[in-house]
Design a protein around this motif. Structure first.
Motif, mmCIF file in Angstrom:
data_model
loop_
_atom_site.group_PDB
_atom_site.id
_atom_site.type_symbol
_atom_site.label_atom_id
_atom_site.label_comp_id
_atom_site.label_asym_id
_atom_site.label_seq_id
_atom_site.Cartn_x
_atom_site.Cartn_y
_atom_site.Cartn_z
ATOM 1 N N SER A 236 0.853 -1.360 0.054
ATOM 2 C CA SER A 236 0.090 -0.055 -0.020
ATOM 3 C C SER A 236 0.957 1.138 -0.320
ATOM 4 C CB SER A 236 -0.854 0.027 1.119
ATOM 5 O OG SER A 236 -1.706 -1.183 1.080
ATOM 6 N N ILE A 237 1.936 1.065 0.638
ATOM 7 C CA ILE A 237 2.817 2.273 0.714
ATOM 8 C C ILE A 237 3.485 2.617 -0.585
ATOM 9 C CG2 ILE A 237 5.000 3.486 1.785
ATOM 10 C CD1 ILE A 237 4.136 1.830 4.216
ATOM 11 N N LEU A 238 3.914 1.538 -1.268
ATOM 12 C CA LEU A 238 4.746 1.633 -2.276
ATOM 13 C C LEU A 238 3.445 2.168 -3.555
ATOM 14 C CD1 LEU A 238 6.790 -1.599 -2.909
ATOM 15 C CD2 LEU A 238 7.370 0.787 -2.851
ATOM 16 N N ILE A 239 2.415 1.876 -3.600
ATOM 17 C CA ILE A 239 1.508 2.200 -4.802
ATOM 18 C C ILE A 239 0.975 3.565 -4.506
ATOM 19 C CG2 ILE A 239 0.507 -0.323 -5.387
ATOM 20 C CD1 ILE A 239 -1.888 0.437 -3.647
ATOM 21 N N GLY A 240 1.153 4.144 -3.112
ATOM 22 C CA GLY A 240 0.833 5.542 -2.709
ATOM 23 C C GLY A 240 1.801 6.434 -3.294
ATOM 24 N N LEU A 241 3.252 5.974 -3.217
ATOM 25 C CA LEU A 241 4.396 6.534 -3.626
ATOM 26 C C LEU A 241 4.220 6.740 -5.127
ATOM 27 C CD1 LEU A 241 7.444 5.297 -1.394
ATOM 28 C CD2 LEU A 241 6.643 7.563 -1.870
ATOM 29 N N THR A 242 3.749 5.756 -5.632
ATOM 30 C CA THR A 242 4.009 5.617 -7.339
ATOM 31 C C THR A 242 2.634 6.665 -7.928
ATOM 32 O OG1 THR A 242 4.739 3.304 -7.426
ATOM 33 C CG2 THR A 242 3.571 4.168 -9.530
ATOM 34 N N LEU A 243 1.650 6.696 -6.886
ATOM 35 C CA LEU A 243 0.338 7.297 -7.487
ATOM 36 C C LEU A 243 0.529 8.738 -7.329
ATOM 37 C CD1 LEU A 243 -2.595 7.634 -8.270
ATOM 38 C CD2 LEU A 243 -3.233 7.590 -5.705
ATOM 39 N N ALA A 244 1.316 9.192 -6.414
ATOM 40 C CA ALA A 244 1.625 10.542 -6.471
ATOM 41 C C ALA A 244 2.572 11.254 -7.531
ATOM 42 C CB ALA A 244 2.344 10.767 -5.030
ATOM 43 N N VAL A 245 3.386 10.402 -7.983
ATOM 44 C CA VAL A 245 4.216 10.890 -9.274
ATOM 45 C C VAL A 245 3.761 10.405 -10.529
ATOM 46 C CG1 VAL A 245 6.020 11.458 -7.592
ATOM 47 C CG2 VAL A 245 5.849 9.123 -8.695
ATOM 48 N N ASP A 246 2.773 9.417 -10.803
ATOM 49 C CA ASP A 246 2.389 8.762 -11.827
ATOM 50 C C ASP A 246 1.605 9.932 -13.101
ATOM 51 O OD1 ASP A 246 0.949 7.061 -13.898
ATOM 52 O OD2 ASP A 246 1.838 5.364 -12.491
ATOM 53 N N SER A 290 -5.009 1.272 11.004
ATOM 54 C CA SER A 290 -3.558 1.503 10.456
ATOM 55 C C SER A 290 -3.672 0.917 8.998
ATOM 56 C CB SER A 290 -2.736 0.366 11.148
ATOM 57 O OG SER A 290 -2.898 0.416 12.322
ATOM 58 N N TYR A 291 -4.378 0.097 8.703
ATOM 59 C CA TYR A 291 -4.515 -0.353 7.079
ATOM 60 C C TYR A 291 -4.981 0.845 6.122
ATOM 61 C CZ TYR A 291 -6.395 -1.765 2.679
ATOM 62 O OH TYR A 291 -6.928 -1.820 1.316
ATOM 63 N N GLY A 292 -6.042 1.381 6.941
ATOM 64 C CA GLY A 292 -6.439 2.614 6.122
ATOM 65 C C GLY A 292 -5.565 3.820 5.894
ATOM 66 N N LEU A 293 -4.640 3.760 6.832
ATOM 67 C CA LEU A 293 -3.530 5.078 6.859
ATOM 68 C C LEU A 293 -2.458 4.803 5.751
ATOM 69 C CD1 LEU A 293 -3.402 6.061 10.560
ATOM 70 C CD2 LEU A 293 -4.392 7.062 9.006
ATOM 71 N N THR A 294 -2.072 3.637 5.594
ATOM 72 C CA THR A 294 -0.843 3.189 4.697
ATOM 73 C C THR A 294 -0.817 3.853 3.449
ATOM 74 O OG1 THR A 294 -1.900 1.252 4.000
ATOM 75 C CG2 THR A 294 -0.635 0.963 5.958
ATOM 76 N N THR A 295 -1.877 3.968 2.515
ATOM 77 C CA THR A 295 -1.692 4.363 1.260
ATOM 78 C C THR A 295 -1.676 5.931 1.374
ATOM 79 O OG1 THR A 295 -2.669 2.473 0.225
ATOM 80 C CG2 THR A 295 -2.807 4.415 -0.989
ATOM 81 N N PRO A 296 -2.767 6.314 2.051
ATOM 82 C CA PRO A 296 -2.567 8.013 2.274
ATOM 83 C C PRO A 296 -1.323 8.578 2.553
ATOM 84 C CG PRO A 296 -4.811 7.120 2.988
ATOM 85 C CD PRO A 296 -3.768 6.008 2.858
ATOM 86 N N ILE A 297 -0.583 7.572 3.505
ATOM 87 C CA ILE A 297 0.681 8.161 4.064
ATOM 88 C C ILE A 297 1.679 7.914 2.611
ATOM 89 C CG2 ILE A 297 2.663 7.289 5.307
ATOM 90 C CD1 ILE A 297 0.809 6.664 7.385
ATOM 91 N N GLY A 298 1.575 6.831 1.890
ATOM 92 C CA GLY A 298 2.493 6.875 0.822
ATOM 93 C C GLY A 298 2.222 7.939 -0.085
ATOM 94 N N ILE A 299 0.911 8.411 -0.494
ATOM 95 C CA ILE A 299 0.795 9.351 -1.444
ATOM 96 C C ILE A 299 1.518 10.644 -0.672
ATOM 97 C CG2 ILE A 299 -1.311 10.688 -2.501
ATOM 98 C CD1 ILE A 299 -2.786 8.221 -2.346
ATOM 99 N N ALA A 300 1.018 11.141 0.335
ATOM 100 C CA ALA A 300 1.661 12.284 1.128
ATOM 101 C C ALA A 300 3.061 12.452 1.054
ATOM 102 C CB ALA A 300 0.988 12.345 2.421
ATOM 103 N N VAL A 301 3.836 11.220 1.463
ATOM 104 C CA VAL A 301 5.306 11.227 1.177
ATOM 105 C C VAL A 301 5.806 11.326 -0.318
ATOM 106 C CG1 VAL A 301 7.269 9.674 1.379
ATOM 107 C CG2 VAL A 301 5.530 9.839 3.259
ATOM 108 N N GLY A 302 4.891 10.742 -1.247
ATOM 109 C CA GLY A 302 5.429 10.947 -2.564
ATOM 110 C C GLY A 302 5.179 12.330 -3.106
ATOM 111 N N LEU A 303 4.235 12.835 -2.892
ATOM 112 C CA LEU A 303 3.755 14.508 -3.210
ATOM 113 C C LEU A 303 4.874 15.225 -2.449
ATOM 114 C CD1 LEU A 303 0.123 14.732 -2.695
ATOM 115 C CD2 LEU A 303 1.147 14.666 -4.949
ATOM 116 N N GLY A 304 5.424 14.709 -1.473
ATOM 117 C CA GLY A 304 6.533 15.662 -0.698
ATOM 118 C C GLY A 304 7.829 15.372 -1.464
ATOM 119 N N VAL A 305 8.276 14.289 -1.933
ATOM 120 C CA VAL A 305 9.435 14.159 -2.697
ATOM 121 C C VAL A 305 9.164 13.953 -4.394
ATOM 122 C CG1 VAL A 305 10.372 13.107 -0.898
ATOM 123 C CG2 VAL A 305 9.267 11.675 -2.402
#
Length: 379
Positions: A236-246, A290-305
């Protein structure tokens, strides 16, 4: 003399200028380019990630609501006294969720891990061996060995207390660890009838999935669900990171809303059916949130970097390949052994039930698997 100097200068320029242009970010016809640090930097670039920023930020909250809602609803509905959800709905969510988890393991994780290791950014050494399959297999056998050691330790400890109880909280009786679980109600009646009247109060009444109040049972259930969530969280974290910059943000966003909601439903239905002592009642709810937070955290980190993170770079490909492959192994073991085998093959209630009940359960599972596999076409 001047002609010699001019010749040398021309040759030097011909050899040096292409490297200067490449380092300065000039266009090259080659797919791969070398950055200042000498690392291959290929794959998707991040030049267009500043587009649709409003929608990208909104996706954090949309996916947060969808994934958290999917995971929390079964937990709250199971506990609610005023929200009377039929048992058939819970059964649907449970079996549907099993199919979702298994499809996630193969289609969304293992396939992604193999694709990451096939990246052109990686050296030939990465292409000479199926590292994705090997890591997946390593995760499967690691979980098996951990569970085997834990079971042997747990049964030895329980034997000293004069109890028989398997590592998953199922009443063993004379059965093996993963054998038919038997009719727990009949087992309880047998224990009560064979116990002296003065000892009836000391006999613990087992629920369908464990002995209430027995800490070892609770701990093993918590560890089991934690392993499941760990595998899902990495993905979930990985796909959140990818979604942010895709660059294909809109399509991936819509697909991931359904993806995370279905996956949350699968996790939540497992959390809802945990049988824990009162002091552990907070665990399912915390697990769902906790599960619900994983992807949003990944997206937020992805947007930050977003200006520096390149999902197609060498480092990102290796990290993604390792995490996805290990997560696939975790979910494959959990889905096939803990969910599929225990819910069908080793569940006496299911094996002795009507053909209609068995067909309904299998149909729900195949539906969840099919829908999640279909989503793999886009994400």
């Amino acid at each position: 003399m001047s002609s010699v100097v001019a010749n040398i200068t021309a040759r030097a320029a011909a050899g040096v200028l292409p490297h200067i242009v490449a380092r300065a970010g000039g266009h090259s016809h080659s797919h791969n380019s070398v950055d200042v640090e000498g690392e291959l930097n290929c794959g998707a670039n991040t030049e267009g990630v500043d587009s649709l920023m409003g929608l990208r930020i909104a996706s954090i909250f949309v996916i947060l609501i969808g994934s958290t809602g999917g995971a929390v609803f079964p937990v709250l509905a199971k506990r609610s006294k005023w929200l009377h959800v039929p048992k058939a709905v819970f059964d649907f969510a449970k079996y549907f969720g099993s199919g979702v988890i298994i499809a996630t393991a193969f289609i969304h994780l293992l396939a992604s891990g193999l694709e990451a290791f096939e990246s052109e950014c990686l050296s030939e050494a990465w292409h000479e061996y199926p590292y994705g399959i090997a890591l997946c297999m390593l995760a499967i056998f690691s979980l098996f060995l951990i569970e085997l050691v834990a079971f042997r330790w747990g049964t030895a400890k329980l034997a000293k207390l004069g109890k028989q109880h398997d590592a998953h909280g199922h009443h063993m009786g004379s059965h093996a660890a993963h054998g038919p679980e038997g009719n727990l109600v009949e087992s309880t009646k047998t224990e009560l009838s064979s116990s002296p009247s003065s000892d009836i109060e000391s006999v613990k009444i087992p629920h369908q999935h464990g002995l209430v109040g027995f800490d070892d049972s609770a701990i093993t259930q918590v560890v089991g669900i934690a392993i499941l969530e760990f595998g899902v969280a990495l993905h979930s974290i990985l796909i959140g990171l990818t979604l942010a910059v895709d660059e294909q943000f809109k399509v991936i966003f819509v697909v991931l809303v359904f993806h995370q909601t279905f996956e949350g439903l699968g996790i939540g239905s497992r959390l809802a059916y945990m049988r824990l002592p009162p002091k552990y009642n907070w665990v399912p709810l915390v697990g769902a949130i906790s599960y619900g937070l994983t992807t949003p955290i990944g997206i937020a980190v992805g947007l930050g970097v977003r200006s520096t993170y390149n999902p197609g770079s060498t480092t990102a490909s290796i990290v993604s390949g390792v995490m996805d492959s290990v997560s696939a192994g975790i979910l494959i073991y959990t889905g096939l052994v803990e969910l599929l085998a225990h819910e069908f093959l080793f569940n006496k209630e299911m094996m002795n039930g009507s053909n209609g009940k068995l067909a309904y359960a299998i149909g729900c599972m195949l539906l969840g698997c099919a829908l999640m596999a279909l989503l793999g076409k886009w994400a």
